[in-house]
Every structure is written in C-alpha cells, then in structure tokens.
Design a protein around this motif. Structure first.
Motif, PDB file in Angstrom:
ATOM      1  N   GLU A  32     -32.746 -20.620  57.945  1.00  0.00           N
ATOM      2  CA  GLU A  32     -33.618 -19.611  58.993  1.00  0.00           C
ATOM      3  C   GLU A  32     -33.666 -18.410  58.155  1.00  0.00           C
ATOM      4  N   PRO A  33     -35.328 -17.323  58.809  1.00  0.00           N
ATOM      5  CA  PRO A  33     -35.932 -15.813  58.641  1.00  0.00           C
ATOM      6  C   PRO A  33     -34.633 -14.390  57.743  1.00  0.00           C
ATOM      7  N   GLY A  34     -34.367 -14.984  57.027  1.00  0.00           N
ATOM      8  CA  GLY A  34     -33.533 -13.868  56.775  1.00  0.00           C
ATOM      9  C   GLY A  34     -32.296 -13.984  56.216  1.00  0.00           C
ATOM     10  N   ASP A  35     -31.995 -16.012  56.284  1.00  0.00           N
ATOM     11  CA  ASP A  35     -31.369 -16.217  55.778  1.00  0.00           C
ATOM     12  C   ASP A  35     -30.918 -16.157  53.458  1.00  0.00           C
ATOM     13  N   ARG A  36     -30.113 -15.865  53.102  1.00  0.00           N
ATOM     14  CA  ARG A  36     -30.827 -16.088  51.352  1.00  0.00           C
ATOM     15  C   ARG A  36     -30.144 -17.171  50.635  1.00  0.00           C
ATOM     16  N   VAL A  37     -30.875 -17.421  50.091  1.00  0.00           N
ATOM     17  CA  VAL A  37     -30.638 -18.563  49.271  1.00  0.00           C
ATOM     18  C   VAL A  37     -31.286 -17.852  47.809  1.00  0.00           C
ATOM     19  N   ALA A  38     -29.612 -18.488  47.345  1.00  0.00           N
ATOM     20  CA  ALA A  38     -29.013 -18.034  45.758  1.00  0.00           C
ATOM     21  C   ALA A  38     -30.198 -18.714  44.382  1.00  0.00           C
ATOM     22  N   ILE A  39     -30.435 -18.547  43.215  1.00  0.00           N
ATOM     23  CA  ILE A  39     -31.295 -19.125  42.376  1.00  0.00           C
ATOM     24  C   ILE A  39     -30.686 -19.000  41.170  1.00  0.00           C
ATOM     25  N   TYR A  40     -30.140 -20.607  40.492  1.00  0.00           N
ATOM     26  CA  TYR A  40     -29.493 -20.211  39.591  1.00  0.00           C
ATOM     27  C   TYR A  40     -29.101 -20.853  38.358  1.00  0.00           C
ATOM     28  N   LYS A  49     -21.328 -15.652  34.575  1.00  0.00           N
ATOM     29  CA  LYS A  49     -19.737 -16.504  34.658  1.00  0.00           C
ATOM     30  C   LYS A  49     -19.402 -16.664  35.903  1.00  0.00           C
ATOM     31  N   ALA A  50     -18.406 -17.553  36.213  1.00  0.00           N
ATOM     32  CA  ALA A  50     -18.346 -18.150  37.784  1.00  0.00           C
ATOM     33  C   ALA A  50     -17.778 -16.605  38.711  1.00  0.00           C
ATOM     34  N   ASN A  51     -17.559 -15.917  38.061  1.00  0.00           N
ATOM     35  CA  ASN A  51     -16.557 -14.933  38.681  1.00  0.00           C
ATOM     36  C   ASN A  51     -17.559 -13.981  39.283  1.00  0.00           C
ATOM     37  N   LYS A  52     -18.756 -13.487  38.519  1.00  0.00           N
ATOM     38  CA  LYS A  52     -20.018 -12.787  39.134  1.00  0.00           C
ATOM     39  C   LYS A  52     -20.647 -13.436  39.616  1.00  0.00           C
ATOM     40  N   LEU A  53     -20.298 -15.113  39.225  1.00  0.00           N
ATOM     41  CA  LEU A  53     -22.081 -15.998  40.521  1.00  0.00           C
ATOM     42  C   LEU A  53     -21.045 -15.385  41.827  1.00  0.00           C
ATOM     43  N   GLN A  54     -19.875 -16.238  41.677  1.00  0.00           N
ATOM     44  CA  GLN A  54     -19.101 -16.085  43.158  1.00  0.00           C
ATOM     45  C   GLN A  54     -19.078 -14.879  43.977  1.00  0.00           C
ATOM     46  N   ASN A  85     -29.384 -25.243  37.958  1.00  0.00           N
ATOM     47  CA  ASN A  85     -29.594 -26.065  37.333  1.00  0.00           C
ATOM     48  C   ASN A  85     -27.982 -26.982  37.303  1.00  0.00           C
ATOM     49  N   ILE A  86     -27.850 -27.956  36.986  1.00  0.00           N
ATOM     50  CA  ILE A  86     -27.038 -29.297  36.121  1.00  0.00           C
ATOM     51  C   ILE A  86     -25.805 -28.838  35.121  1.00  0.00           C
ATOM     52  N   LYS A  87     -27.357 -27.987  34.086  1.00  0.00           N
ATOM     53  CA  LYS A  87     -26.127 -27.515  32.686  1.00  0.00           C
ATOM     54  C   LYS A  87     -25.167 -26.464  32.930  1.00  0.00           C
ATOM     55  N   LEU A  88     -25.619 -26.328  34.313  1.00  0.00           N
ATOM     56  CA  LEU A  88     -25.118 -25.017  34.598  1.00  0.00           C
ATOM     57  C   LEU A  88     -23.714 -25.192  35.665  1.00  0.00           C
ATOM     58  N   GLN A  89     -22.988 -26.642  35.583  1.00  0.00           N
ATOM     59  CA  GLN A  89     -22.357 -27.230  36.602  1.00  0.00           C
ATOM     60  C   GLN A  89     -20.708 -26.708  36.208  1.00  0.00           C
ATOM     61  N   ARG A  90     -20.920 -26.262  35.105  1.00  0.00           N
ATOM     62  CA  ARG A  90     -19.070 -25.708  34.485  1.00  0.00           C
ATOM     63  C   ARG A  90     -18.708 -24.535  35.403  1.00  0.00           C
ATOM     64  N   GLU A  91     -20.007 -23.703  35.500  1.00  0.00           N
ATOM     65  CA  GLU A  91     -19.512 -22.387  36.229  1.00  0.00           C
ATOM     66  C   GLU A  91     -19.659 -22.226  37.815  1.00  0.00           C
ATOM     67  N   LEU A  92     -20.876 -23.235  37.795  1.00  0.00           N
ATOM     68  CA  LEU A  92     -20.820 -23.702  39.546  1.00  0.00           C
ATOM     69  C   LEU A  92     -20.165 -24.535  40.235  1.00  0.00           C
ATOM     70  N   GLN A  93     -19.077 -25.269  39.392  1.00  0.00           N
ATOM     71  CA  GLN A  93     -17.629 -25.588  39.738  1.00  0.00           C
ATOM     72  C   GLN A  93     -16.688 -24.609  40.382  1.00  0.00           C
ATOM     73  N   GLU A  94     -16.560 -23.838  39.627  1.00  0.00           N
ATOM     74  CA  GLU A  94     -15.595 -22.876  39.941  1.00  0.00           C
ATOM     75  C   GLU A  94     -16.110 -21.584  40.859  1.00  0.00           C
ATOM     76  N   ALA A  95     -17.192 -21.917  40.463  1.00  0.00           N
ATOM     77  CA  ALA A  95     -17.164 -20.785  41.442  1.00  0.00           C
ATOM     78  C   ALA A  95     -18.045 -21.127  42.903  1.00  0.00           C
ATOM     79  N   CYS A  96     -17.831 -22.154  43.472  1.00  0.00           N
ATOM     80  CA  CYS A  96     -18.100 -22.721  44.614  1.00  0.00           C
ATOM     81  C   CYS A  96     -16.050 -23.082  44.905  1.00  0.00           C
ATOM     82  N   LEU A  97     -15.060 -23.348  44.244  1.00  0.00           N
ATOM     83  CA  LEU A  97     -14.309 -22.949  44.777  1.00  0.00           C
ATOM     84  C   LEU A  97     -13.858 -22.398  46.476  1.00  0.00           C
ATOM     85  N   ASP A  98     -14.686 -20.883  46.319  1.00  0.00           N
ATOM     86  CA  ASP A  98     -14.094 -19.878  47.046  1.00  0.00           C
ATOM     87  C   ASP A  98     -15.360 -19.439  47.910  1.00  0.00           C
TER      88      ASP A  98
END
Length: 529
Positions: free
Chosen positions: A61-69, A98-103, A117-130
């Motif tokens: 919705e308007p005002g929601d945040r969308v991150a681009i990584y 890195k994952a901690n800052k992305l999170q 991007n799928i190339k950043l899968q490792r950081e994505l997986q760690e960041a999205c744990l919480d």
C-alpha cells in the motif's frame, strides 16, 4: 492539442512521472545499457508498471517500504521505478552489505517486500531468519526455490512480471508530492546506518535543479560506475530518465579497462565520480596515458576534488567541462562550481544549487563575515524531512530557520565564504583534529600529501594522546613502481605545512580501505595499529 499532447507536457510531480513522460516522448529510445544490452524507455515503463501492479496485488500500500538489494542492473532500475509507481517508499541496499546490517535495515525500515539478486542468497538467508514485517521476497536470477523462513513468500522476478496483465490497464494509487518517496540509508556514528527520509517533492525538485546546472539534455549518455545504493549513483538514474537521456550502467569500477571501453563504445558524454574514482584513473594515466574524448562533462562530489588532480583530468577528458560539487545525503547536493571558473576558484566548491540558499554561522551563533570560518547551513525544498525513527538526531540536523515554520539543514561541516559568495570546504566538524592546542583540518594535510609525486591517495586522522590531545596520523598509497620513505614524506610536509600540522605517524598501504559508497573509510583506518 490532443489529450496525448497535453499529457506529454505535464509537469513532473512524482518520481514515476519522469519515467511515464519520457516513455511517451521517446518510447523506442535507449534508456539503459547494461553489459552491452540495450533497453528502451517503452520497455522500462512496461516492466516498471508490471512490477508496480504485482506489488499492489501482493498487498503493498502507499507508504509501505520496499527494499531493493542487488548490484547495478536492469532489474534494479525496474525495481526502483516499480516500487515508486506502486506508491511505496523504496530503499536501495548496497549489495556489499552483510547479513547483520541488511537485517537491521529491513527491521528498521519495516520493509514489507524485498527484491534481491540470487547471488546474495547466503546473506539473504541469514538476514531473513529474524525479520519483523517482511512477507514478500522477489528474487532476480533464481531458477529454483530458495528457503528463507516459513512466513515469507518467495517468487521469481521474471515470473512475477509475466503473471501481470496489460500494464496500461493498471490503476496506480493516489499519492501526492508530500508523500515519502525513498529512504536513503547512510553511515551512522553507532555503526548502523540511518534512513534519510526524502519526499517526492524534494527529490523531483533536486533532479531538475541538477539537470539545470549540469546542462543535461536528452542527447546525453551518462556513464554510471557508482552504486545505485549511493545517492550520487541513484540520482544519475533519476536525472537520466527525467531528461530522456541514456544511462550506461556498470556494476562496479574494479576493471578500469572495461570502463574505458564502455565509455568509448557507447560514446558516453557524462562521467560522474568521487575522488577515489579519479585517484584510480590518475594512477592509471600516469602508468599509461590515455584519453576519453567523448566525455563532455565530468562531475565530482562526496569529498573535495584535490586541485592537483585537475591538470591530469583535463588530459584524460580533453573535451570535458569539470564540475566540482559538494553535498550530503540529507539534501543530496549543496553547491556546485561553474566549470568556467575552475581555474579562478580552484579550491572552491561553488555556490548553492539553483532554487536554494546557503549561509554560514560562527560557533557563537552569528552570521559569519566574508572568509570567516563557521558551520554551513542549507535552505531549500531539497532537504530531508528527517531520519527514519530517529527524532532526536533529526532535531540536531534540522534546526529552526528565520521563518516561523521553516527548518533548515545544519551540515555540521566547516566552511568559509568569500566576498563573492563562493564556498570553501574546510573539513567535517567531527573530523577536525585538536593537537597541541591547535585545530587542524585533515583535508588541508591530505591535499598537501597529494602534491608529493607518486602519492595516489591520502587520508589523515587524529589519534587520542594524553599530552597533545591528538596526534596526526597519515595513511598513504602510492602509484605502482614508486617507492617513498617516511623521511621523504615528512620532509615534504615540513616544507609545505606548519610544524603542528606535520603527521607524526605515517603508514603506507597498498590501497586505502573504502566504504560501500567508495569513500575512504576512516573508521577502519582509526583501528589500524
């Protein structure tokens, strides 16, 4: 006049309007070149509209945040405009994060969707744990399913676009220029970044102010080697699209030979860079002279361009105007120097950009006299509305102006202004070194060090000392094949600096460490033993 004619001439009020207008004017014109692949304005508009529709269908919705990584790419450009057209607030996260800052950024912004991007899968997986609010991830380049956590929907970028119907049937949400357009995360003193809040109104104003003084038109071809996560890089995309120009996009500045080839093959006309960019080019030129004759304009910001680079840059770019500029993320750009005045005002960063005003206040709160140092303040529609979720920090940067309702930006940077109104950067106020009872600007020492033959880059910091308050420590990288000693450096400094400004410690490094925005990272240098 037809409805179409009226629409084409509509003013730009929102970021997305710049794309819509250019797509109507130049549907088949090349908008972006990435890795020798060309994309037209019609394609950019179609894909951005499809992504906007997809985001809306997924609950954005308007005002929601969308991150681009992701790195500089076609998908990144589409994501920026797609999120904006959907009425969302986009934030571009540097792919080196890195994952901690992305999170931290995902949680701090409350991002509901992430395009990565799928190339950043490792950081994505760690960041999205919480992560707290994130419930949609769209992955670029994924051929198979990846798992982040059970509450997040994972989809492929291309599949998402293909599932959307005709983009001309999409109904976009109602937003106005006062609405937030972007969060631009910039370095913070706590080690975690802070989100600079920018409205559509402030960003559109800035885009056209920059286009005006940089004299950009639809024939220009901008060579982008800076990350889109860096506001300087982001605005190259926004300016290019608004003006109907062409953007040549490179993911990095690592391979100089490839950059030079891209400039020549694509006949680039504008080259934006930061001092570290030009330091590498100057070193490359010294090793093997070359020239990029298609470039008509060279721009610099982030830090002051050392005066001694100018003669060599004129050889590298023999047909170019050189624009020296100064800015900070909180208002994007503060000042620029007309290139015709470069020799006359070689150490100045110019005057306020069109439609804005600057002034200097002394430490005791009085308007500074000509050539008197003080803190620089900025007025104009281009300043931020504050830091996301950081009210107290916002108050330190946005202070009451002379008008009852106005807030002006306190840069906390030291400047002076001459009798003609030209600004001179003296240093970051928090960088000033206090040694032996004297205040020393690191920038002044750095510029002297760059005059020494063979010095490629220099950075100066203050190290705590019980007796002197701080001692001056200089870090130097030299051109290939050059050998310098501490004794030679100190002798040169003694000849060009006051005694209290001569570095007590000198450290030679192969390369000075850089932040994700390609600036010399003095925090890392401070930790150097």
């Amino acid at each position: 006049m037809t409805f179409s004619d009226k629409y084409i001439q509509a003013p730009q009020r929102l970021l997305g309007d710049g794309l819509i207008n250019s797509a109507h004017r130049y549907p088949t014109k090349t908008a972006i070149i990435v890795k020798n692949t060309t994309y037209t304005y019609g394609q950019l508009n179609t894909d951005a509209m499809k992504l906007a529709h997809a985001l809306i269908e997924r609950g954005i919705e308007p005002g929601d945040r969308v991150a681009i990584y992701m790195e500089n790419s076609w998908a990144c450009a589409v994501s920026i405009f797609g999120a904006s057209l959907a009425g969302a607030v986009f934030l571009v996260v540097n792919p080196q994060t890195k994952a901690n800052k992305l999170q931290y950024i995902l949680n701090d912004s409350g991002a509901k969707a992430l395009i990565a991007n799928i190339k950043l899968q490792r950081e994505l997986q760690e960041a999205c744990l919480d992560v707290m609010e994130l419930n949609n991830v769209i992955v670029v380049g994924a051929n198979s399913k990846i798992i982040l956590n059970d509450s997040i929907l994972i989809e492929n970028f291309n599949d998402v676009l293909e599932l959307v119907g005709r983009h001309d049937k999409i109904k976009l949400p109602q937003i106005i220029p006062n609405d937030l357009a972007s969060l631009i995360y910039t370095s913070g003193s706590t080690g975690f970044p802070k989100g600079v809040m920018m409205t559509h109104q402030s960003m559109v104003f800035t885009i056209w102010s920059l286009i005006e003084y940089l004299r950009i038109d639809n024939d220009d071809r901008i060579m982008l080697v800076l990350p889109l996560a860096f506001d300087y890089g982001l605005y190259q995309l926004l300016m290019s699209v608004a003006s109907g120009a062409t953007l040549i996009m490179e993911p990095s500045f690592i391979f100089l030979g490839n950059i030079y080839k891209q400039v020549e093959e694509n006949k680039a006309t504008i080259f934006p860079g930061v001092p570290t960019t030009y330091a590498m080019m100057v070193a490359s030129f010294r090793n093997k002279p070359f020239s990029l004759e298609s470039i008509k304009k060279v721009t610099n910001t982030a830090a002051s361009l050392p005066p001694d680079y100018i003669p060599i840059l004129r050889k590298i770019f023999p047909n170019a105007l050189i624009f020296k500029m100064y800015g900070l993320t909180e208002c994007k750009r503060v000042s620029y120097l007309e290139p015709e005045l470069l020799d006359e005002k070689v150490r100045s960063v110019g005057k306020a950009i069109p439609g804005t005003e600057t002034f200097i206040m002394t430490i005791d709160g009085k308007k500074a006299k000509p050539n008197e140092s003080g803190i620089l303040y900025v007025r104009g529609p281009h300043i931020m509305v504050g830091y996301w979720n950081q009210e107290e920090r916002s108050k330190k940067m946005l202070v009451p102006g002379e008008l009852p309702w106005e807030r002006v930006l306190c840069t906390h940077d030291l400047f002076k202004m001459d009798e003609e109104g030209f600004l001179y950067f003296l240093g970051r106020s928090d960088d000033i070194i206090k040694t032996r009872g004297e205040k020393v600007s690191p920038l002044e020492i750095e510029n002297v060090l760059l005059k020494l033959k063979g010095v490629k880059e220099s950075a100066v910091v203050g190290i705590p000392d019980e007796i002197q308050g701080q001692i001056i420590k200089a870090f130097i990288s030299v051109d290939k094949g050059i050998h310098l000693t501490e004794k030679e450096v100190r002798k040169f400094c003694n000849a060009h600096l006051e005694s209290f400004m001569v570095p007590e410690k000198i450290v030679f490094l192969d390369e000075l460490p850089k932040s994700s925005n390609r600036k010399v990272d003095k925090k890392i240098l401070m930790e150097n033993d």
